[in-house]
Design a protein around this motif. Structure first.
Motif, PDB file in Angstrom:
ATOM      1  N   MET B 146       0.801  -1.010  -0.088  1.00  0.00           N
ATOM      2  CA  MET B 146      -0.109  -0.071   0.302  1.00  0.00           C
ATOM      3  C   MET B 146       0.939   1.115   0.213  1.00  0.00           C
ATOM      4  N   GLU B 147       0.800   1.940   1.079  1.00  0.00           N
ATOM      5  CA  GLU B 147       1.630   3.379   1.012  1.00  0.00           C
ATOM      6  C   GLU B 147       3.058   3.127   1.540  1.00  0.00           C
ATOM      7  N   ALA B 149       4.294   3.314   4.676  1.00  0.00           N
ATOM      8  CA  ALA B 149       4.755   4.305   5.548  1.00  0.00           C
ATOM      9  C   ALA B 149       5.605   3.725   6.693  1.00  0.00           C
ATOM     10  N   GLY B 170      -2.057  -4.167  -2.538  1.00  0.00           N
ATOM     11  CA  GLY B 170      -2.811  -2.979  -2.614  1.00  0.00           C
ATOM     12  C   GLY B 170      -3.506  -3.042  -3.963  1.00  0.00           C
ATOM     13  N   GLY B 172      -5.395  -0.200  -7.563  1.00  0.00           N
ATOM     14  CA  GLY B 172      -5.360   0.755  -8.171  1.00  0.00           C
ATOM     15  C   GLY B 172      -3.985   1.685  -8.343  1.00  0.00           C
ATOM     16  N   THR B 173      -3.749   2.938  -7.551  1.00  0.00           N
ATOM     17  CA  THR B 173      -2.731   3.669  -7.739  1.00  0.00           C
ATOM     18  C   THR B 173      -1.294   3.143  -6.952  1.00  0.00           C
ATOM     19  N   SER B 174      -1.566   1.968  -6.072  1.00  0.00           N
ATOM     20  CA  SER B 174      -0.617   1.334  -5.657  1.00  0.00           C
ATOM     21  C   SER B 174       0.409   0.739  -6.649  1.00  0.00           C
ATOM     22  N   PHE B 175      -0.219   0.428  -7.919  1.00  0.00           N
ATOM     23  CA  PHE B 175       0.705   0.354  -8.958  1.00  0.00           C
ATOM     24  C   PHE B 175       1.658  -0.861  -8.732  1.00  0.00           C
ATOM     25  N   LEU B 178       4.575  -0.142  -6.719  1.00  0.00           N
ATOM     26  CA  LEU B 178       5.551   1.145  -7.005  1.00  0.00           C
ATOM     27  C   LEU B 178       5.437   2.320  -6.015  1.00  0.00           C
ATOM     28  N   THR B 179       4.150   2.393  -5.526  1.00  0.00           N
ATOM     29  CA  THR B 179       3.914   3.481  -4.451  1.00  0.00           C
ATOM     30  C   THR B 179       4.596   3.241  -3.191  1.00  0.00           C
ATOM     31  N   LEU B 181       7.269   1.501  -2.964  1.00  0.00           N
ATOM     32  CA  LEU B 181       8.650   1.684  -3.238  1.00  0.00           C
ATOM     33  C   LEU B 181       9.217   3.122  -3.198  1.00  0.00           C
ATOM     34  N   LEU B 182       8.102   4.122  -3.989  1.00  0.00           N
ATOM     35  CA  LEU B 182       8.604   5.323  -3.991  1.00  0.00           C
ATOM     36  C   LEU B 182       8.682   6.126  -2.457  1.00  0.00           C
ATOM     37  N   THR B 183       7.649   5.483  -1.566  1.00  0.00           N
ATOM     38  CA  THR B 183       7.549   6.056  -0.213  1.00  0.00           C
ATOM     39  C   THR B 183       8.975   5.831   0.444  1.00  0.00           C
ATOM     40  N   LEU B 185      11.776   5.225  -0.819  1.00  0.00           N
ATOM     41  CA  LEU B 185      12.937   5.867  -1.588  1.00  0.00           C
ATOM     42  C   LEU B 185      13.039   7.333  -0.893  1.00  0.00           C
ATOM     43  N   ILE B 197      10.452  -4.331  -5.486  1.00  0.00           N
ATOM     44  CA  ILE B 197       9.069  -4.873  -5.149  1.00  0.00           C
ATOM     45  C   ILE B 197       9.079  -6.151  -4.673  1.00  0.00           C
TER      46      ILE B 197
ATOM     47  N   ASN C 186      -3.024   5.771  -1.093  1.00  0.00           N
ATOM     48  CA  ASN C 186      -2.891   4.389  -0.804  1.00  0.00           C
ATOM     49  C   ASN C 186      -2.936   4.265   0.749  1.00  0.00           C
TER      50      ASN C 186
ATOM     51  N   TYR D  20      -9.585  -6.122   5.113  1.00  0.00           N
ATOM     52  CA  TYR D  20      -9.473  -5.807   3.277  1.00  0.00           C
ATOM     53  C   TYR D  20      -8.756  -7.263   2.930  1.00  0.00           C
ATOM     54  N   ASN D 196      -8.592   6.787  -3.607  1.00  0.00           N
ATOM     55  CA  ASN D 196      -8.022   5.684  -4.746  1.00  0.00           C
ATOM     56  C   ASN D 196      -9.110   5.149  -5.527  1.00  0.00           C
TER      57      ASN D 196
END
Ligand SMILES: Nc1ncnc2c1ncn2[C@@H]1O[C@H](COP(=O)(O)O)[C@@H](O)[C@H]1O
Ligand SMILES: Nc1ncnc2c1ncn2[C@@H]1O[C@H](COP(=O)(O)O)[C@@H](O)[C@H]1O
Ligand SMILES: Nc1ncnc2c1ncn2[C@@H]1O[C@H](COP(=O)(O)O)[C@@H](O)[C@H]1O
Ligand SMILES: Nc1ncnc2c1ncn2[C@@H]1O[C@H](COP(=O)(O)O)[C@@H](O)[C@H]1O
Ligand SMILES: [Mg+2]
Ligand SMILES: [Mg+2]
Ligand SMILES: [Mg+2]
Ligand SMILES: [Mg+2]
Ligand SMILES: [Mg+2]
Ligand SMILES: [Mg+2]
Ligand SMILES: [Mg+2]
Ligand SMILES: [Mg+2]
Lengths: 213, 213, 213, 213, 213, 213, 213, 213
Positions: B146-147, B149, B170, B172-175, B178-179, B181-183, B185, B197, C186, D20, D196
């Protein structure tokens, strides 16, 4: 007002808060440093342009500026250097600013550092000449832009943890460092972990934690 | 013919070649393992589906299968366990397959492991209950989808190297991870480095190198 | 000619049209404000640079400029402040411009505001110190760049609607705020909705609607 | 073992943990529900396929399944319905699964709901016929796929908070809902916040918080 | 030397080559125009900055510059205007440069044009006031940035071909016009086709072909 | 209940609502068609799989199914064919499903159609053989996948409006049709407008509007 | 210090190291050239701005600067020209900088070059006029921006290897050359390989290798 | 009807049309082959699944199927083999399908081929063992997935043209081969050009053109 300096960070993380200057006004950086000076800690400010340094210099002439690495350091107390060293290896001359950010960070965190620069895979014999010094490190940082293949090559040759830093060196489909980042994340060599593009600071911080184990 | 097993890898990297089963036929995996068995090494095969395991089992009934982690291990020689441990922390129940891949990898590489699962930031007190055990580790792996965090939160609370593994949990926008991962980084906490991932294997491999320092 | 001011917007949406200055010439902004002044409404102009402000000031010296938030406000009629307040919480010092845009917007829309800045997850105790004031709000705005994890952490700790604003603070894979946006979309904490990157105005507008319920 | 149910969530967030189901085995979901049943709370499980429902039904025949919305609800205690209602508006027939997820969530959280479906902008008069009922709501959820323009149109016509849910309806450059999401984030109408893709649950959760203010 | 003017284009496509000034030096543009002047055609040069215009003006004082639309036109022969008109409709004041590029192009190609600007969906009644004039056109161009929803709304209300032009107006996730483009490509209204971001020229060229049928 | 058929669409847009079957259950499609049959209009249902057709056939044996184009048509009233024709040109054999969707749509909308298939740029002489028939059309649809260059080539050779349809034919970096779409949007030939990937229906709908002018 | 010139490269790759000036300081470039001058090789420095050239000129007045191609060449020894030639073909006038980079590179590497510029597909007869000279080459370089279709068209007409160079010419969805790159990678004509955006140097280097076979 | 076989392609390009089976029905492929058989050419059909082969086999038992490479070849006339060879080098066992597609293509085009597989950079000594055979080729194809670094390493060690083929081997951020593609496009070694992901056919076709010079 505008900032809550995290005074307990040294206790919690082993090192006081580091100032990220981008997006802060010169005045804000100066006020944060002014406050931190009263705490007698060593101070590290990254992404600092020359104007910021000059303003800091006025309130603290001990402040040292690494222009290529855009980093300000102020040493208020002695740090014992580690016996082990971190090897910081880079692919090309254009990656030097990130090498400098990593080096300045590692040093103020108390690490011995060995720099091996401009040994990218286009001329791989340059790397083999330096393999012993790389293998002698406790942890290795590899800095590379463009296609970032150097991380994989070194990763396949050593048995130490390797932290890879993609740089924004390149053009077109290098996408500001994204390609090097993706290369490093997908390395077929094991034992590589990665930080954000151009994040020499973060790589050195992680490496320092490992080097102090 | 179709494969060149890297026999010197243990010398060079401290551990023999690991088999990545995805994209290989069952026959290819079996032949590679058959060859490696003659070398008397411990064997690790990742991303192995059940069919592959069953074929391997036929030629080597000592092979153990971790179904959730899709990983085959064969122990041919004893490995001394480390005194220090790796903490493997995860955000949610759906991240368990990656936790299992990391755990099985870390263990066959000779590490003591502590698992702390389902302590994501939606209920952060669950994390605080486990903070001592996390802080006691020599190196920490954080697994989150998911995000993602959780990596930042733990990174801000410890003084040990942290390897973050984004998962594809996740929608949708969890892609597909990828999301997360970006969080990871872009964490504002320092001392975090990141792997691909769902790459529980890679995180454990890096952590093992650190844990053996 | 070049603009059709939406005079009925206050009736329809409860507030007159807001001027988005980006992509408009200084002359266009001045003419729009000149026209709106005749309507005796309060006026809000966002993304206004200093030149625009100075030209507006010439035709209306009551115009107030928030430089950090790049926002011009003109109060022509008194607005009754709400009893409830909106909490505007931000992660780092570099997020302040967005905080200011949100605050100026919320205030001219008649809301009491509490600002809690620089409490990002790298030093999470700073957040816990302020939790009571956050929990006391009727609606919470969380402003964060880099990895944007603050929204998830606060979302897991309160029972009020939370509007998250990703900021463009960061570099490399922060992709100008995209990473923080994805994190917020997310979130594993429930009750979070999100606005565009750096859209302090939009978050405050939504929050004001909620705060006025 | 594999899950740490967050028992204090109702205290902290006003509602117990929601399950979920994606990425969890049927067995894991059943065990989590078994445990939560002992707490006498109402239970909500999203993204549940039919197999999961059938296994849950065996241990709890009171469990209700909304097949289109893939959501399981178990009511163990009465919830007082709000006097105000949430309007859930959707663009096309293909968006119904998300409408159902939102409706089931909003209802078990104790909200009165009005559904207005298939009023997309291709035939905008259908929307105008329903404007009174939309304007009468305390908070509005707009569900739309393809280009997602419905959110902007409604946002320009009401003075209540609007939560927009992009759906994955569409093909080609709809990119699984990304286009609708981007549309909603960039709306020129004010007062819109976004969740999302396909996240009917999250929209309803936020709307319920607002509806209960 | 550096350019091969396509003299047969008028025969083949009904209109002589149009000069795209971006990426050409001022000298190159001047030389191309000098050559084309000898052919006695009407001349159109797009994406021309002020310096280019001034240099062109020196060799041809009949050259006209539309500053907002960054377009140079030189009329060397009379063009008969169409009886039908093209409606060029735009969402906001910031879209005017693209409207101007489209208008200047359509006019030199011999079309009657009706401009209806600043009627975006945030205040949809402004559009309904102008619906008759839009419906009266033979072909409609819709210019919109941000979320670009105006194209869908108009597309659902008319029975004429509609060419949509996304603009780069917006910030954050508008991604320089990409969001508006995606919106327009995924419209649930039928009869909409789309050109490149900010391509007022291309939309007008297509519309002119249709208007001349 | 689940659908609001847009009965006025024929008045407003010149053609009744078209049914997009993807994401609808077979029952929903059948009910919508049942209702529309009572209106005595011609019926068009796109993206219909074989199961849907069979269920429709049961309630209306006049329904015709184009299997390659996945489209159902029901003619309840005669449509006068245009004198002019639409040329539908495609690059390769694999693009045929989109050609069929476009053709079936154009025909039920009352257009004469000329199909010219498999004339992609890899063998450009095949195109030149057919140039006269393409130039004779009132409007041209170009269908192409992979790199989609055919649209540019034809656009440079004709003086009629051209609607380009990218298809999802290809692999790797064709990204499901995105590459062909981008090619078409950036064509250096003028007079090209573009629809969504694989949207044969939309291209034919636009072309029909033009062909009926 | 900062650079390790790869002196053996000529032996290994047939040509000495080429200097990529971007990201290097003027001083660094000058020092590298100073060193290489002592080796008596021909020198090539790409992406060199005027300042760099002027500094190089001071230490070596034989240095030649191609301003459009931003390339410095220093000939210290004669190179025998090939009998065969490389054809360098470009689509538009705006692509000339890349043509120049390729030409200067090919020439210092000892190749005869034929340039055919401004023959893009918008006016395809210009290309057919030059087909004989293109077919006469041993290897062809095609340089094109915007949609990059020229590569496919030429690829379908010749039986020689073709190296395609996408350029950053264009706007909006040309995405800085990405669209042209994708077009070229997905060409339905066979025998095309591709280099990075704007990489005239790389294309010429590959072509030179082929031309010298 | 559905296909226009390009009979002149051999004249123009030196080789008859190649059949791309993806997206074609079995019947279409069979009909195309039936027609081409009458031309007495050698036939190559790529991306052919087993069903297609079996149908082809029925009309032509001389057809040979390479299952791993999913490629059908029919030899109707003898081709003289080149004296020079193409080296096809791959990184891992999982890349074999692409190696096979390239090999079968190169061979039917009349080339001698040397395969060197499984020599990826994780164990770079495996590559050095084979360097002589690679250096002996007239042109080299490098096939690699994951991070694709092998192309750069080989490119730095040879003086022959190198065509790089990224493969879709990998997971997570390998993005189906995109990462390997980007790596190869940004190589710091010169003389590398690139084809589409998994396009073994295209690489072999280009290499064959070079090998026949
Ligand atoms: N160059 C850098 N890259 C990434 N993070 C940094 C860098 N410099 C400082 N930081 C971290 O970023 C945070 C900055 O937050 P703030 O100063 O509150 O905006 C601090 O907690 C630092 O640990
Ligand atoms: N193949 C298609 N591609 C794009 N839009 C379509 C297609 N078929 C029908 N439509 C439109 O999509 C809308 C479907 O909305 P709904 O049926 O309410 O979900 C209708 O208004 C049609 O005009
Ligand atoms: N595997 C492949 N990858 C890329 N292009 C191919 C492949 N196989 C065949 N082709 C080319 O793709 C074109 C297919 O066009 P068509 O068969 O008309 O759809 C032919 O011209 C071939 O040259
Ligand atoms: N604003 C514009 N947008 C898109 N294409 C244009 C524009 N202006 C001119 N063109 C076309 O771009 C091409 C320019 O090619 P060249 O001048 O050879 O670089 C011409 O064929 C014009 O038809
Ligand atoms: Mg170098
Ligand atoms: Mg959980
Ligand atoms: Mg701070
Ligand atoms: Mg509908
Ligand atoms: Mg306006
Ligand atoms: Mg074909
Ligand atoms: Mg030109
Ligand atoms: Mg291998």
């Amino acid at each position: 007002g505008f900032a809550k300096i995290d005074n307990e960070r040294e206790l919690r993380n082993g090192y006081p808060e580091v100032i990220y200057c981008a997006g802060k006004t010169v005045e804000q950086v100066v006020k944060i440093i002014e406050f931190m000076l009263t705490k007698k800690n060593n101070i590290l400010a990254t992404r600092a342009d020359k104007d910021t340094y000059e303003a800091v210099y006025k309130i603290c002439p001990e402040a040292v500026y690494n222009e290529l690495g855009r980093i300000i350091t102020i040493r208020q107390k002695e740090t014992k250097l580690t016996d082990n060293y971190i090897a910081i290896v880079s692919a090309g001359t254009s990656d030097l600013p990130v090498v400098e950010e990593a080096t300045a960070t590692a040093e103020i965190l108390g690490n011995k550092v060995e720099k091996i620069v401009d040994v990218g895979v286009a001329g791989i014999h340059r790397l083999f000449d330096k393999l012993d010094i790389i293998r002698g490190a406790k942890v290795v940082i590899v800095v590379a832009g463009m296609e970032g293949a150097l991380a994989s090559v070194i990763g396949g040759l050593i048995d130490k943890p390797l932290i890879a830093v993609p740089t924004s060196v390149g053009y077109g489909t290098s996408f500001g460092g994204l390609t090097a980042l993706l290369t490093m994340l997908n390395s077929c060599a094991s034992g590589i972990s990665v930080v954000n593009i151009d994040n020499g600071f973060g790589a050195a911080y992680s490496a320092s934690m490992i080097n102090h184990l």
